[in-house]
Design a protein around this motif. Structure first.
Motif, PDB file in Angstrom:
ATOM      1  N   TYR A  35      58.119  34.950  45.685  1.00 17.98           N
ATOM      2  CA  TYR A  35      59.050  35.412  44.696  1.00 17.98           C
ATOM      3  C   TYR A  35      59.636  34.339  43.986  1.00 17.98           C
ATOM      4  CZ  TYR A  35      62.769  38.177  42.475  1.00 17.98           C
ATOM      5  OH  TYR A  35      63.647  38.733  41.792  1.00 17.98           O
ATOM      6  N   ARG A  36      60.107  33.329  44.784  1.00 23.51           N
ATOM      7  CA  ARG A  36      60.640  32.157  44.242  1.00 23.51           C
ATOM      8  C   ARG A  36      59.917  31.408  43.070  1.00 23.51           C
ATOM      9  NH1 ARG A  36      63.211  27.792  48.391  1.00 23.51           N
ATOM     10  NH2 ARG A  36      64.517  29.769  48.888  1.00 23.51           N
ATOM     11  N   ASP A  37      58.719  31.432  43.476  1.00 23.20           N
ATOM     12  CA  ASP A  37      57.678  30.521  42.657  1.00 23.20           C
ATOM     13  C   ASP A  37      56.990  31.466  41.339  1.00 23.20           C
ATOM     14  OD1 ASP A  37      57.846  28.504  44.217  1.00 23.20           O
ATOM     15  OD2 ASP A  37      56.173  28.889  45.482  1.00 23.20           O
ATOM     16  N   ILE A  38      56.873  32.338  41.568  1.00 25.29           N
ATOM     17  CA  ILE A  38      56.352  33.141  40.382  1.00 25.29           C
ATOM     18  C   ILE A  38      57.400  34.229  39.724  1.00 25.29           C
ATOM     19  CG2 ILE A  38      53.958  33.088  41.546  1.00 25.29           C
ATOM     20  CD1 ILE A  38      54.379  35.868  42.328  1.00 25.29           C
ATOM     21  N   GLY A  39      58.512  34.348  40.123  1.00 27.42           N
ATOM     22  CA  GLY A  39      59.399  35.418  39.407  1.00 27.42           C
ATOM     23  C   GLY A  39      59.098  36.937  39.815  1.00 27.42           C
ATOM     24  N   SER A  40      59.859  37.755  39.539  1.00 20.79           N
ATOM     25  CA  SER A  40      59.805  39.070  39.704  1.00 20.79           C
ATOM     26  C   SER A  40      58.642  39.897  39.208  1.00 20.79           C
ATOM     27  CB  SER A  40      61.267  39.793  39.335  1.00 20.79           C
ATOM     28  OG  SER A  40      61.561  39.439  38.043  1.00 20.79           O
ATOM     29  N   ARG A  74      53.698  42.579  39.851  1.00 18.50           N
ATOM     30  CA  ARG A  74      52.169  42.833  39.505  1.00 18.50           C
ATOM     31  C   ARG A  74      51.233  42.543  40.737  1.00 18.50           C
ATOM     32  NH1 ARG A  74      54.598  44.520  35.883  1.00 18.50           N
ATOM     33  NH2 ARG A  74      53.956  44.589  33.511  1.00 18.50           N
ATOM     34  N   THR A  75      51.428  41.477  41.255  1.00 20.50           N
ATOM     35  CA  THR A  75      50.634  40.755  42.616  1.00 20.50           C
ATOM     36  C   THR A  75      50.600  41.808  43.603  1.00 20.50           C
ATOM     37  OG1 THR A  75      51.000  38.574  41.694  1.00 20.50           O
ATOM     38  CG2 THR A  75      50.263  39.122  43.973  1.00 20.50           C
ATOM     39  N   GLN A 130      44.226  42.664  34.797  1.00 18.31           N
ATOM     40  CA  GLN A 130      44.277  41.941  33.421  1.00 18.31           C
ATOM     41  C   GLN A 130      45.985  41.820  33.090  1.00 18.31           C
ATOM     42  OE1 GLN A 130      42.253  44.870  31.133  1.00 18.31           O
ATOM     43  NE2 GLN A 130      40.371  43.454  31.107  1.00 18.31           N
ATOM     44  N   ASP A 131      46.590  42.790  33.658  1.00 18.21           N
ATOM     45  CA  ASP A 131      47.987  42.583  33.142  1.00 18.21           C
ATOM     46  C   ASP A 131      48.525  41.362  33.957  1.00 18.21           C
ATOM     47  OD1 ASP A 131      48.161  44.976  31.821  1.00 18.21           O
ATOM     48  OD2 ASP A 131      48.830  46.238  33.560  1.00 18.21           O
ATOM     49  N   LEU A 132      48.410  41.023  35.085  1.00 13.96           N
ATOM     50  CA  LEU A 132      48.766  39.897  35.782  1.00 13.96           C
ATOM     51  C   LEU A 132      48.225  38.540  35.037  1.00 13.96           C
ATOM     52  CD1 LEU A 132      50.271  38.365  38.164  1.00 13.96           C
ATOM     53  CD2 LEU A 132      47.947  38.843  39.526  1.00 13.96           C
ATOM     54  N   THR A 133      46.941  38.582  34.586  1.00 12.28           N
ATOM     55  CA  THR A 133      46.466  37.769  33.956  1.00 12.28           C
ATOM     56  C   THR A 133      47.090  37.321  32.779  1.00 12.28           C
ATOM     57  OG1 THR A 133      44.293  38.023  34.819  1.00 12.28           O
ATOM     58  CG2 THR A 133      44.215  36.505  32.967  1.00 12.28           C
ATOM     59  N   LYS A 134      47.525  38.337  31.783  1.00 11.23           N
ATOM     60  CA  LYS A 134      48.177  38.154  30.492  1.00 11.23           C
ATOM     61  C   LYS A 134      49.475  37.717  30.973  1.00 11.23           C
ATOM     62  CE  LYS A 134      46.074  42.080  27.956  1.00 11.23           C
ATOM     63  NZ  LYS A 134      45.946  43.303  27.628  1.00 11.23           N
ATOM     64  N   ILE A 135      50.390  38.128  31.953  1.00  9.18           N
ATOM     65  CA  ILE A 135      51.688  37.708  32.158  1.00  9.18           C
ATOM     66  C   ILE A 135      51.393  35.972  32.483  1.00  9.18           C
ATOM     67  CG2 ILE A 135      53.460  37.830  33.858  1.00  9.18           C
ATOM     68  CD1 ILE A 135      52.985  40.871  33.827  1.00  9.18           C
TER      69      ILE A 135
END
Length: 506
Positions: free
Chosen positions: A118-123, A128-129, A174-179
């Protein structure tokens, strides 16, 4: 510089003075080490800064690329898994089964490898993950159940639900990839600004480092090189025998300061030593000159004594003979002859009895009276003799060198009065003033030229052996050798006369 100092507070100025004193006290070796360490530190700091900026930028972009690559890997693995599933359903053979199982394991591995901090990739990415992981877990359980039924020949509606789940998971990926791509683009934009400004920052840092290096170099030059140049200039001044230059002044308290202090002490010692040598040389030359003058005087006195001995051939016989002649003149009533013989007899008696160097002034004047009487008998009315002795002068208690006045009076007659047809006057005067005895012999004779007077006053006249002991030059030598600060002054005018003044200071 004054503006900078005025702009600083008093504590800051005191701190600067303390730092300056500490720097001046450091040895040259420590100053050199500090300078070298400063240069090395600046180089390392610039290198570390460059590595930090460039490394941070590359690391950030590398992480974005890695995260994006993992998303693409998940998407590719999931597509390969779906394709392997379709192939396995259509043709139930071991090869397809093996490929399907490998594809499933690969998809699971790719999903597990997704960033999930959570600290590295954000909320947003974390949500999404999380949705992909949970959806795939549920899909995996449903997939195995549907696959078993399909392989048993029971084709039902669940297979289509499975396809819907695949599409849903695929959309999640795909949503995760776009973000991830979006966040990577933002990060790249930020890094791009930093990278674009990096050359300017590097130039600023390099200029600052160069300025600091130059400032430190100037400080080292001011406290090391400049004092050495001043010291070299001082050595050059000494080599040119310029000892009157000001002392070298430096603020250093290190080896250079000690060297400069020692140099100043050495310069003064050398100057004093050279001055002492010059004074000793002058004193030696003066002593040598005085010794030569003394030898010359002794030589002249020796010649005078020789002449005196030669002139005193059997003086007792002459003196006794004069007494006999005087007695006969008295018997014959020849008063003038008798007086002349007595005057000449007095001269002989004075010559015989005066064995000491000094006599009373009254004796010396009495002999001059006898001598002048004989000369008046010779020159007659052409010679006039006047005596002017001060009333308060005690001539009996004052002593003078024997035969001091006779050579002077003789010179006045022989070289002055004798050359004038009408004759002239000789005046003898004596008086005392301020502990100084003045005896003057003045004549109205022929006088002397200015060059001759200068020769006599500078004692540079050549005296032959014939005149030794009776001439004016001999009188000058006797006075200068017997008395301190005493002298014989000659004043003369051509065709008007000469005045010889003997000054004896007691």
């Amino acid at each position: 510089m004054l503006g900078i100092i005025k702009g600083k507070s008093e504590p800051e100025i005191n701190n600067m003075n303390v730092a300056k004193k500490l720097w001046l006290r450091l040895s040259i070796e420590r100053k050199t080490r500090i300078y070298s360490l400063t240069i090395i530190t600046i180089v390392i700091a610039v290198g570390v800064f460059n590595m930090f900026i460039i490394g941070g930028s590359v690391k950030g972009l590398g992480k974005v690329q890695s995260d994006l690559s993992k998303c693409v890997n998940v998407q590719t693995a999931f597509e390969e898994e779906n394709a392997a599933l379709e192939k396995y359903i259509r043709n139930d053979i071991d090869t397809n089964k093996e490929n399907y199982e490998k594809a499933c394991l690969h998809t699971r591995a790719c999903i597990t490898g997704l960033p999930y901090s959570y600290r590295d990739i954000g909320s947003e990415r974390y949500a999404r993950t999380w949705r992909i992981i949970n959806a795939y877990d549920y899909y995996e359980s449903q997939r195995n159940e549907v696959l078993d039924e399909v392989l048993m020949g029971e084709l039902n509606q669940k297979i289509y639900d499975l396809y819907d789940m695949q599409n849903c998971i695929y959309s999640y990926i795909q949503d995760l990839t776009k973000i991830t791509v979006k966040e990577g683009s933002l990060l790249y934009s930020m890094k791009e600004v930093i990278i674009d400004r990096l050359p300017f920052v590097l130039v600023v840092i390099s200029v600052a480092a160069l300025f600091l290096t130059i400032a430190f170099g100037r400080l080292l030059s001011t406290t090391v090189t400049r004092p050495l140049k001043m010291l070299a200039g001082g050595v050059h001044d000494i080599s040119e025998k310029r000892f009157d230059k000001e002392d070298i002044k430096v603020s250093n308290e290190d080896e250079i300061g000690e060297l400069v202090d020692t140099f100043n002490i050495m310069k003064h010692a050398m100057s004093e030593h050279i001055t002492t040598l010059k004074e000793n040389k002058e004193l030696t030359d003066r002593i040598h000159e005085e010794e030569m003058e003394k030898l010359e005087i002794e030589k002249q006195l020796g010649l005078a004594k020789l002449d005196l001995l030669q002139s005193q051939i059997n003086p007792h016989f002459l003196f006794n003979t004069l007494n006999v002649i005087s007695g006969m003149a008295e018997l014959e009533d020849a008063e003038t002859t008798n007086k002349m013989i007595k005057s000449l007899s007095h001269l002989f008696r004075y010559n015989l009895r005066t064995s000491s160097q000094f006599v009373s002034l009254s004796q010396e004047i009495s002999i001059i009276d006898d001598y002048m009487y004989l000369q008046k008998m010779r020159f007659g009315s052409r010679l006039m003799y006047i005596k002017n002795i001060a009333d308060d002068l005690d001539t009996t208690s004052i002593t003078v060198p024997a035969f001091l006045l006779q050579p002077v009076v003789e010179n006045s007659i022989v070289h002055g009065i004798a050359h004038i047809e009408e004759g002239g006057r000789i005046e003898l005067s004596a008086y005392k003033k301020d502990n100084t005895l003045y005896i003057k012999v003045m004549d109205t004779g022929a006088g002397m030229s200015r060059d001759k007077v200068d020769e006599l006053n500078t004692k540079s006249i050549s005296v032959t052996q014939e005149h030794a002991g009776i001439g004016l030059y001999n009188v000058q030598k006797r006075i200068s050798s017997l008395y301190n600060d005493s002298e014989v002054i000659v004043e003369s005018t051509m065709n008007k006369g000469t005045t010889v003044t003997i000054c004896i200071r007691y």
